[in-house]
Every structure is written in C-alpha cells, then in structure tokens.
Scaffold this motif. Sequence first.
Motif, mmCIF file in Angstrom:
data_model
loop_
_atom_site.group_PDB
_atom_site.id
_atom_site.type_symbol
_atom_site.label_atom_id
_atom_site.label_comp_id
_atom_site.label_asym_id
_atom_site.label_seq_id
_atom_site.Cartn_x
_atom_site.Cartn_y
_atom_site.Cartn_z
ATOM 1 N N LEU A 1 84.075 54.333 27.698
ATOM 2 C CA LEU A 1 84.817 54.101 26.456
ATOM 3 C C LEU A 1 86.326 54.174 26.688
ATOM 4 O O LEU A 1 87.091 53.491 26.003
ATOM 5 N N ARG A 2 86.752 54.969 27.662
ATOM 6 C CA ARG A 2 88.176 54.982 27.994
ATOM 7 C C ARG A 2 88.587 53.622 28.552
ATOM 8 O O ARG A 2 89.640 53.075 28.186
ATOM 9 N N GLU A 3 87.754 53.064 29.418
ATOM 10 C CA GLU A 3 88.035 51.734 29.956
ATOM 11 C C GLU A 3 87.968 50.681 28.848
ATOM 12 O O GLU A 3 88.772 49.749 28.806
ATOM 13 N N ALA A 4 87.012 50.827 27.941
ATOM 14 C CA ALA A 4 86.893 49.876 26.834
ATOM 15 C C ALA A 4 88.135 49.910 25.957
ATOM 16 O O ALA A 4 88.649 48.864 25.538
ATOM 17 N N ALA A 5 88.636 51.114 25.654
ATOM 18 C CA ALA A 5 89.842 51.233 24.830
ATOM 19 C C ALA A 5 91.038 50.583 25.525
ATOM 20 O O ALA A 5 91.842 49.889 24.894
ATOM 21 N N TYR A 6 91.137 50.790 26.835
ATOM 22 C CA TYR A 6 92.227 50.181 27.592
ATOM 23 C C TYR A 6 92.122 48.671 27.573
ATOM 24 O O TYR A 6 93.124 47.958 27.433
ATOM 25 N N VAL B 1 83.097 35.757 26.297
ATOM 26 C CA VAL B 1 83.352 36.469 27.542
ATOM 27 C C VAL B 1 82.935 37.925 27.361
ATOM 28 O O VAL B 1 83.477 38.630 26.510
ATOM 29 N N CYS B 2 81.951 38.365 28.149
ATOM 30 C CA CYS B 2 81.511 39.762 28.128
ATOM 31 C C CYS B 2 82.249 40.510 29.229
ATOM 32 O O CYS B 2 82.148 40.151 30.402
ATOM 33 N N CYS B 3 82.991 41.533 28.859
ATOM 34 C CA CYS B 3 83.800 42.250 29.835
ATOM 35 C C CYS B 3 83.673 43.755 29.619
ATOM 36 O O CYS B 3 83.217 44.208 28.574
ATOM 37 N N GLY B 4 84.097 44.522 30.602
ATOM 38 C CA GLY B 4 84.001 45.970 30.544
ATOM 39 C C GLY B 4 83.822 46.523 31.939
ATOM 40 O O GLY B 4 83.803 45.781 32.927
ATOM 41 N N SER B 5 83.698 47.832 32.050
ATOM 42 C CA SER B 5 83.553 48.456 33.354
ATOM 43 C C SER B 5 82.158 48.188 33.917
ATOM 44 O O SER B 5 81.272 47.697 33.219
ATOM 45 N N GLY B 6 81.961 48.513 35.187
ATOM 46 C CA GLY B 6 80.679 48.270 35.825
ATOM 47 C C GLY B 6 79.593 49.214 35.340
ATOM 48 O O GLY B 6 79.861 50.347 34.928
#
Length: 425
Positions: free
Chosen positions: A269-274, A27-32
């Motif tokens: 990266l903030r979204e990735a950390a979350y 599953v590849c996930c992260g912000s847009g």
Amino acid sequence: MTLDALGTASRLETDPLLDDPGTRIVVCCGSGGVGKTTTAAALGVRAAERGRRVVVLTIDPARRLAQSMGIDSLDNVPRRVEGIDGAAGGELHAMMLDMKRTFDEIVEAHADADRARAILENPFYQSLSAGFAGTQEYMAMEKLGQLRSRDTWDLIIVDTPPSRSALDFLDAPKRLGSFLDGKFIKLLMAPAKIGGRAGMKFLNVGMSMMTGTLNKLMGAQLLRDVQTFVAAMDTMFGGFRTRADATYRLLQAPGTAFLVVAAPESDALREAAYFVERLAAEDMPLAGLVLNRVHGSGASRLSAERALAAAENLDESRMVDRDGGQAAKRTPARDDSPEPPTDATVAAGQLAPGAVESDPAEVLAAGLLRLHAERMQVIAREQRMRDRFRALHPEVPVTEVAALPGDVHDLAGLRAIGERLATGA
C-alpha cells in the motif's frame, strides 16, 4: 470520479469501465507479488465475455497467465483464448512480451535487409536487446504502440513489469530512449556520419583521448562493437525517442485507464500510494485501486478478544474437571465405579497421573476460537492499513477482492475473480 457526502471516492466499478467503448487501454500496475497478472487476465476474460475484442499483454516472467487461459505457451504473437463465452460478440487474445523479439522487429521494420542483418548480428546489440536496463519496459511500450496502431482489438489490457520501484514503468522508456538518442551515442556516430578522410581525421584527432579512456573502461573490442552498432543504427535513433514520446502521450490520453493493484499490506500500500501520487504528477488517468487478497470472516461479530476469552474459559473449565477427577479418587468408590487410571493406562493414553481425559469437543472448540481470533486480528490490521490509505487519498475509488483459498489456474477461477472485481466482494 464521484465523491460521496463525506468527500471520499465512491467504490471502483470495473464493469462500466470495461463496457465503455471509449476505454481502449487498461494498465494494471503496482509492486510485485500483488496479483497484477491475475487481475489483468480476469479483467480480460470479463471484458471479452461482455462483448469486447480484448488482447492481454503480460510482461510477467512467470507463465501463470498461459496456464490460467489454457494456452500451452505465450509468446510475442497474440494467441486466441478458447473457452470464452462469445455470445455477446467478444473474443480474447493473450500474449507475453518477448523484449528481444520486439527489438528485432523494430530493427527489421526500420532498416534495409543488409543493415538489419548487421545490427542483429552485432554483439553489443545482442547484449542491449537481451538485458539492458530499461529495455523490458521500453519494449512493453513499443508493443503497446504496435497493438494500438493495428486497431484489431478495441481493448488492450497491460500487465506491467514486476519492478521494485513504481517509477521504473514510467521512467525506463524515457531513459532508454534518451540513451539511444543521447549525446554519447551521437558523438560515437559522428565519424560515420562525416565519412571519408574528414571522418577519419575527426576520429583520430577529436576522439583519440576519449577512445583511449573508453578502451580502458570498456575494452577495445566492446568499443568497436558499440561504434559498429551505432553506425548501423544511424537512421533509426531518432525514431526511438519519437515513439517513446508518442506512447507516453497515448498513456495520458482519454481512453487509457490505470488500475493500481495492491494487497492489504504495508509495503504494497505504501508503493500504491506512491504510484497514485506519481500518476497524478504525470497527468496519467487513474481509474482506481484494486485491493487484492482481502481477508474476511462470516462471524465478524465475534471479536478477537471475546474469542480468546472463550478459549481461555474452556481451558479453565478443563482444569476444574481435572481437579474434580483428583477429588473423586479420594472418595470411597462404589463397586460399579470406574477404576482410577493405572500406570499402564496413563502411559497408553498420555494422561498425567490423577488426570481425567479432556473432552475432545472442548479442545477442538478452543482451537477454533483461537484460529478465529487470529483471523480477526488480521482483518483488523488490514482495515487499519486501508483506512490509512483512504485518509491519504480519499479521492481514489477502491474495489476489494476477497482472498481465495487457492491459486487461480483456469478460466473458471478467472471468472470468479472478475465477478469479485465487479462486485467488490
């Protein structure tokens, strides 16, 4: 996950992950806007050409995946991708989620023909299936469950929906499942379940106050559509929650791997950390972080400060030359000396009176030095952001993908991305 002597995670190695027959879902996930679709497609191409039977499920509304894979269009049916090197026995299929069609398929699979037709033609159902909050994410999980149950592919790669919050992908299926199996729906369904005169009495007495309020809020026609929809869906509601829970457990099970995709930018990266923290809280198996579009330089030993200083030195050198040219004007000229610039030559050459023409090579060198300084400043900023992420999450393996000069638009480009994912270059 292995840690080095300093207690930090080793580099993320994607080839062992893709080659492992125990890996069934990635599953590849992260912000847009961070390259999730390209990453998912590149992993799919690489896994297929290493011998896996792969299907890539994308939920990205932009149809870049179809273009990159040479498919005219993607829809709710997996399409085989031509041009894949099948020497190792692998193959690649790709599809794009059609959330309404997926919802229709659920209705058709769990209701008889008459009831299915009544549901599909219901105005409230048509609105719900086309754009209700959470429908896209819920149907992505439904489709994932369908693909996994068919056992046609030994690896499913999911490109998650582009959402503003990392929580949407994990929470929306639960929210929609809770709505479809919730107290409000059960209350609306109660008269139809009781039936006959008793049901009408319940409706007239027990729901009269609520119906009056809902008529004001929703409108009488919409309320009737909702009640008709609920009555037709009576036998199906329990299945939504059951399937959502089953798919959620599937995501937690061994054989599933989450890849968080980010760019070396503060918001991403903030979204990735979350997301990393949320996956840990939900016991979801995190494989690592893919850091896309990382900038580099072949002349990294030349710092931004030194490059700017050199550019300034060249500027000062040209100023000295200009002063020398003005001094030469005051020196008696020999017969063979070039004449000083006239007003006409000043106008034609865009020179200031008394100036000499700049050396084009020096002008170009100064410009290149400044461009290099800007690149080195970008690299330094990205490195600070990566260091900050690693300090917060030293246990997360990371692989970096260098920024490409242009967009990926074919299989060759996806292969190049897959190679960079594998080597961290």
